[in-house]
Scaffold this motif. Structure first.
Motif, PDB file in Angstrom:
ATOM      1  N   THR A  47      53.251 -63.571  35.200  1.00 35.53           N
ATOM      2  CA  THR A  47      52.423 -62.399  34.922  1.00 35.53           C
ATOM      3  C   THR A  47      52.935 -61.227  35.741  1.00 35.53           C
ATOM      4  O   THR A  47      53.629 -61.408  36.738  1.00 35.53           O
ATOM      5  CB  THR A  47      50.936 -62.693  35.237  1.00 35.53           C
ATOM      6  OG1 THR A  47      50.130 -61.635  34.720  1.00 35.53           O
ATOM      7  CG2 THR A  47      50.686 -62.845  36.714  1.00 35.53           C
ATOM      8  N   ILE A  55      46.314 -57.262  37.176  1.00 28.26           N
ATOM      9  CA  ILE A  55      47.097 -57.944  36.156  1.00 28.26           C
ATOM     10  C   ILE A  55      47.392 -56.958  35.028  1.00 28.26           C
ATOM     11  O   ILE A  55      46.476 -56.435  34.400  1.00 28.26           O
ATOM     12  CB  ILE A  55      46.348 -59.189  35.637  1.00 28.26           C
ATOM     13  CG1 ILE A  55      46.114 -60.158  36.795  1.00 28.26           C
ATOM     14  CG2 ILE A  55      47.111 -59.841  34.490  1.00 28.26           C
ATOM     15  CD1 ILE A  55      45.108 -61.252  36.513  1.00 28.26           C
ATOM     16  N   ASP A  57      50.109 -57.585  32.629  1.00 31.97           N
ATOM     17  CA  ASP A  57      50.797 -58.200  31.504  1.00 31.97           C
ATOM     18  C   ASP A  57      50.582 -59.708  31.534  1.00 31.97           C
ATOM     19  O   ASP A  57      50.374 -60.282  32.598  1.00 31.97           O
ATOM     20  CB  ASP A  57      52.294 -57.874  31.585  1.00 31.97           C
ATOM     21  CG  ASP A  57      53.050 -58.252  30.331  1.00 31.97           C
ATOM     22  OD1 ASP A  57      52.441 -58.298  29.250  1.00 31.97           O
ATOM     23  OD2 ASP A  57      54.261 -58.501  30.438  1.00 31.97           O
ATOM     24  N   SER A  58      50.640 -60.347  30.399  1.00 33.02           N
ATOM     25  CA  SER A  58      50.469 -61.805  30.239  1.00 33.02           C
ATOM     26  C   SER A  58      49.074 -62.273  30.645  1.00 33.02           C
ATOM     27  O   SER A  58      48.903 -63.409  31.083  1.00 33.02           O
ATOM     28  CB  SER A  58      51.534 -62.570  31.026  1.00 33.02           C
ATOM     29  OG  SER A  58      52.818 -62.194  30.627  1.00 33.02           O
ATOM     30  N   GLY A  59      48.103 -61.419  30.501  1.00 30.09           N
ATOM     31  CA  GLY A  59      46.728 -61.774  30.855  1.00 30.09           C
ATOM     32  C   GLY A  59      46.158 -62.899  30.019  1.00 30.09           C
ATOM     33  O   GLY A  59      45.354 -63.701  30.499  1.00 30.09           O
ATOM     34  N   LEU A  62      47.646 -66.216  31.345  1.00 27.35           N
ATOM     35  CA  LEU A  62      47.030 -66.531  32.626  1.00 27.35           C
ATOM     36  C   LEU A  62      45.595 -67.026  32.433  1.00 27.35           C
ATOM     37  O   LEU A  62      45.170 -67.975  33.100  1.00 27.35           O
ATOM     38  CB  LEU A  62      47.062 -65.310  33.542  1.00 27.35           C
ATOM     39  CG  LEU A  62      46.590 -65.516  34.971  1.00 27.35           C
ATOM     40  CD1 LEU A  62      47.358 -66.646  35.661  1.00 27.35           C
ATOM     41  CD2 LEU A  62      46.736 -64.223  35.757  1.00 27.35           C
ATOM     42  N   SER A  73      41.505 -62.418  27.855  1.00 23.88           N
ATOM     43  CA  SER A  73      42.623 -61.946  28.665  1.00 23.88           C
ATOM     44  C   SER A  73      42.122 -61.519  30.035  1.00 23.88           C
ATOM     45  O   SER A  73      41.017 -61.007  30.175  1.00 23.88           O
ATOM     46  CB  SER A  73      43.303 -60.762  27.980  1.00 23.88           C
ATOM     47  OG  SER A  73      44.317 -60.235  28.803  1.00 23.88           O
ATOM     48  N   GLU A  75      43.902 -59.295  31.788  1.00 25.10           N
ATOM     49  CA  GLU A  75      44.498 -57.997  32.071  1.00 25.10           C
ATOM     50  C   GLU A  75      43.413 -57.047  32.572  1.00 25.10           C
ATOM     51  O   GLU A  75      42.310 -57.027  32.051  1.00 25.10           O
ATOM     52  CB  GLU A  75      45.187 -57.431  30.834  1.00 25.10           C
ATOM     53  CG  GLU A  75      46.490 -58.143  30.538  1.00 25.10           C
ATOM     54  CD  GLU A  75      47.216 -57.603  29.328  1.00 25.10           C
ATOM     55  OE1 GLU A  75      47.065 -56.412  29.011  1.00 25.10           O
ATOM     56  OE2 GLU A  75      47.934 -58.396  28.702  1.00 25.10           O
TER      57      GLU A  75
END
Length: 165
Positions: A47, A55, A57-59, A62, A73, A75
């Motif tokens: 992430t 956060i 990105d890639s929430g 994760l 998410s 994010e």
């Protein structure tokens, strides 16, 4: 006539600012893509955090990793809120708060516990890559590996056979 000229100047200024932001974002993505691909090979989740440890990105990945059913998410969430104790939050903030004196970036490795699902925790390894963004702020790529699932070598039995747990 003066109003039109003023409007044109303001419009052009906004357009240039937006174009600059788009170019900077593209350059940042290109700069981090090779690191991200490499980290994806070794870590369960990678992430990206912004300069405020949020956060970015890639929430979604994760959220799945920590088995979060409340939101789709993560994010926009402060990353250190995922740790199980205040001591671990402080350790994380202390380590990522170190100035990055290297223009290529700085790496660090931590072993902490993260909240997983309702009322559970998971031991994780964090690989932290801190790098300067194009706009002068720090950014972070965080590789997260589940340490609870790693095989641990057990003592040999009397016959000399090793068992893995």
């Amino acid at each position: 006539s003066i109003v039109i000229c003023g409007w044109v100047v303001l419009s052009e200024e906004r357009w240039r600012e937006q174009a600059r932001k788009n170019i900077e974002a593209q350059m940042l993505r290109e700069k981090t893509s090779a690191c991200r691909v490499l980290m994806d090979r070794f870590y369960d989740v990678v992430t990206e955090l912004d300069a405020n440890m949020v956060i970015a990105d890639s929430g979604r990945d994760l959220a799945r990793f920590v088995e979060c059913d409340i939101v789709v998410s993560l994010e926009g969430t402060k990353f250190d809120e995922l740790f199980t104790s205040e001591e671990e939050r402080e350790l994380f903030r202390e380590r990522v708060g170190q100035p990055a004196n290297e223009p290529q970036g700085v790496t660090d490795l931590l072993h902490l516990s993260m909240h997983v699902g309702p009322g559970h925790a998971r031991k994780v390894e964090l690989f932290i890559f801190q790098f300067p963004s194009i706009v002068g702020h720090r950014r972070f790529l965080i590789g997260i590996r589940d340490r609870d699932e790693q095989a641990v070598q057990q003592p040999a039995d009397p016959l000399g056979n090793l068992s893995l747990a």
